[in-house]
Write a protein that holds these residues in place. Structure first.
Motif, PDB file in Angstrom:
ATOM      1  N   ASP A  63      -6.337  -8.274   1.027  1.00 37.33           N
ATOM      2  CA  ASP A  63      -7.180  -9.441   0.406  1.00 37.33           C
ATOM      3  C   ASP A  63      -6.270 -10.602   0.512  1.00 37.33           C
ATOM      4  O   ASP A  63      -5.384 -10.794   1.301  1.00 37.33           O
ATOM      5  CB  ASP A  63      -7.239  -8.820  -1.233  1.00 37.33           C
ATOM      6  N   ASP A  64      -6.247 -11.506  -0.320  1.00 40.50           N
ATOM      7  CA  ASP A  64      -5.701 -12.786  -0.284  1.00 40.50           C
ATOM      8  C   ASP A  64      -4.502 -13.056  -1.310  1.00 40.50           C
ATOM      9  O   ASP A  64      -4.233 -14.019  -1.582  1.00 40.50           O
ATOM     10  CB  ASP A  64      -6.762 -14.077  -0.356  1.00 40.50           C
ATOM     11  N   ARG A  65      -4.219 -11.892  -1.802  1.00 42.94           N
ATOM     12  CA  ARG A  65      -2.959 -12.054  -2.530  1.00 42.94           C
ATOM     13  C   ARG A  65      -1.599 -12.593  -1.932  1.00 42.94           C
ATOM     14  O   ARG A  65      -1.678 -12.388  -0.836  1.00 42.94           O
ATOM     15  CB  ARG A  65      -2.709 -10.827  -3.263  1.00 42.94           C
ATOM     16  N   PRO A  66      -0.741 -13.344  -2.397  1.00 44.76           N
ATOM     17  CA  PRO A  66       0.399 -13.974  -1.559  1.00 44.76           C
ATOM     18  C   PRO A  66       1.272 -13.009  -1.237  1.00 44.76           C
ATOM     19  O   PRO A  66       1.269 -11.704  -1.719  1.00 44.76           O
ATOM     20  CB  PRO A  66       0.993 -14.679  -2.645  1.00 44.76           C
ATOM     21  N   VAL A  67       2.073 -13.144  -0.253  1.00 40.54           N
ATOM     22  CA  VAL A  67       2.930 -12.157   0.536  1.00 40.54           C
ATOM     23  C   VAL A  67       4.087 -12.111  -0.633  1.00 40.54           C
ATOM     24  O   VAL A  67       4.640 -13.139  -1.218  1.00 40.54           O
ATOM     25  CB  VAL A  67       3.584 -12.858   1.698  1.00 40.54           C
ATOM     26  N   PHE A  73       5.697  -5.410   7.062  1.00 39.19           N
ATOM     27  CA  PHE A  73       4.652  -6.323   7.722  1.00 39.19           C
ATOM     28  C   PHE A  73       3.292  -5.627   8.097  1.00 39.19           C
ATOM     29  O   PHE A  73       3.303  -4.443   8.363  1.00 39.19           O
ATOM     30  CB  PHE A  73       5.501  -6.236   9.097  1.00 39.19           C
ATOM     31  N   ASN A  74       2.352  -6.566   7.575  1.00 35.28           N
ATOM     32  CA  ASN A  74       0.804  -5.943   7.997  1.00 35.28           C
ATOM     33  C   ASN A  74       0.544  -4.743   6.876  1.00 35.28           C
ATOM     34  O   ASN A  74      -0.255  -3.865   7.495  1.00 35.28           O
ATOM     35  CB  ASN A  74       0.562  -5.733   9.226  1.00 35.28           C
ATOM     36  N   GLU A  75       1.393  -4.609   5.822  1.00 37.30           N
ATOM     37  CA  GLU A  75       1.153  -3.364   5.004  1.00 37.30           C
ATOM     38  C   GLU A  75      -0.200  -3.621   4.181  1.00 37.30           C
ATOM     39  O   GLU A  75      -0.318  -4.445   3.644  1.00 37.30           O
ATOM     40  CB  GLU A  75       2.093  -3.212   3.942  1.00 37.30           C
ATOM     41  N   PRO A  76      -0.973  -2.584   4.154  1.00 40.33           N
ATOM     42  CA  PRO A  76      -2.409  -2.701   3.527  1.00 40.33           C
ATOM     43  C   PRO A  76      -2.225  -2.696   2.019  1.00 40.33           C
ATOM     44  O   PRO A  76      -1.286  -2.075   1.436  1.00 40.33           O
ATOM     45  CB  PRO A  76      -3.148  -1.722   3.935  1.00 40.33           C
TER      46      PRO A  76
END
Length: 289
Positions: A63-67, A73-76
């Protein structure tokens, strides 16, 4: 005020010679509207078909939650069955997206529905990737780690694509040691009082519908927003410009790992520092303009 965007040129179809001369060599984007009408995928690929073929597959969702510093890396952010995810897409707006879903690995039968086009570039045939999204879901503005040439085929629904060449990076609030801009910028409707440098960035925009192909040149920034539920497939070819190829090697073998180490050492302070630097660096360059 709005972003300084021009419409991406649109062609009904293109020969290899025309594509190389008009778009690849000058590194300009293009939408080709009717290039894949002879593919079985053109008539078969829709959400219902994907639900039928891959319904039992567990898919990673973003989704669009901040990093966050403790995310890989690229963790769902979530997982569910493809059947349930497509039902979710059809039920109304959702932020959840699928990206980088490898057809060969996950649903090899889909390879029968398309052919690799000959654009004069060697496509990476092991990496046909699918991307799904619901209405109003979007990606952050980013560029791909390998700065590849991307051929992006859209199916069902409608999708808005905003692109910027690397030359405009200085105006985009790029987060250092990453491939993204500030995540709190809404590129579909940006606040130019808060993000004044954006008004100087010159980019491109196009809406994609079923069967359209978008060529994204090497290293272009891209922001995708789903105006209706749908999905796309990307094929890619390695960066041909030496500068871009060098950046790709650096990103893959150094930058990504350096960022991971710094997250472990400094935690959220590292993420916060990067976000602050994105503003200070961009505005310092703005003062020099």
């Amino acid at each position: 005020m709005k972003l300084n965007l021009e419409q991406i040129p649109r062609e009904q179809t293109l020969s290899k010679k025309e594509f190389l001369h008009k778009y690849f060599k000058p590194q300009k984007p293009v939408v080709i509207e009717r290039f894949i009408e002879d593919w079985p995928a053109h008539s078969k690929w829709n959400l219902d078909y994907m639900r039928e073929l891959a319904g039992e597959k567990t898919v990673p969702l973003y989704d669009d939650r901040p990093v966050k510093h403790d995310e890989g890396f690229n963790e769902p952010h979530a997982k569910m069955k493809m059947r349930d995810y497509i039902d979710l897409l059809k039920s109304g707006p959702t932020k959840y997206r699928i990206f980088l879903w490898n057809i060969i690995k996950e649903v090899p039968e889909l390879q029968k529905d398309f052919t690799y086009p000959d654009f004069g570039l060697r496509l990476m045939k092991g990496l046909p990737m699918l991307f799904f999204g619901g209405r109003d879901s979007h990606t952050f503005m980013h560029y791909d780690i390998d700065l590849a040439n991307i051929f992006h085929f859209h199916f069902e629904g409608e999708k808005q694509c905003i692109l910027f060449p690397q030359s405009e990076t200085k105006f985009l609030y790029k987060v250092p040691h990453s491939l993204i801009t500030r995540e709190d910028i809404d590129f579909a409707n940006p606040d130019l009082d808060k993000w004044p440098a954006l008004q100087y960035a010159k980019g491109y925009v196009a809406n994609l519908e079923h069967g359209n192909l978008l060529y994204i040149p090497e290293g272009y920034w891209h922001h995708m927003k789903y105006l209706a539920p749908g999905f796309s497939m990307s094929l890619r070819a390695i960066a041909r410009k030496p500068k871009n190829f060098g950046k790709a090697v650096f990103n893959i073998f150094f930058m990504r790992h350096f960022d991971t180490v710094m997250r472990k050492i400094k935690g959220q302070k590292w993420i916060d520092w990067k976000n602050e630097k994105a503003i200070s660096r961009t505005h310092s360059l703005l003062l020099q303009k």
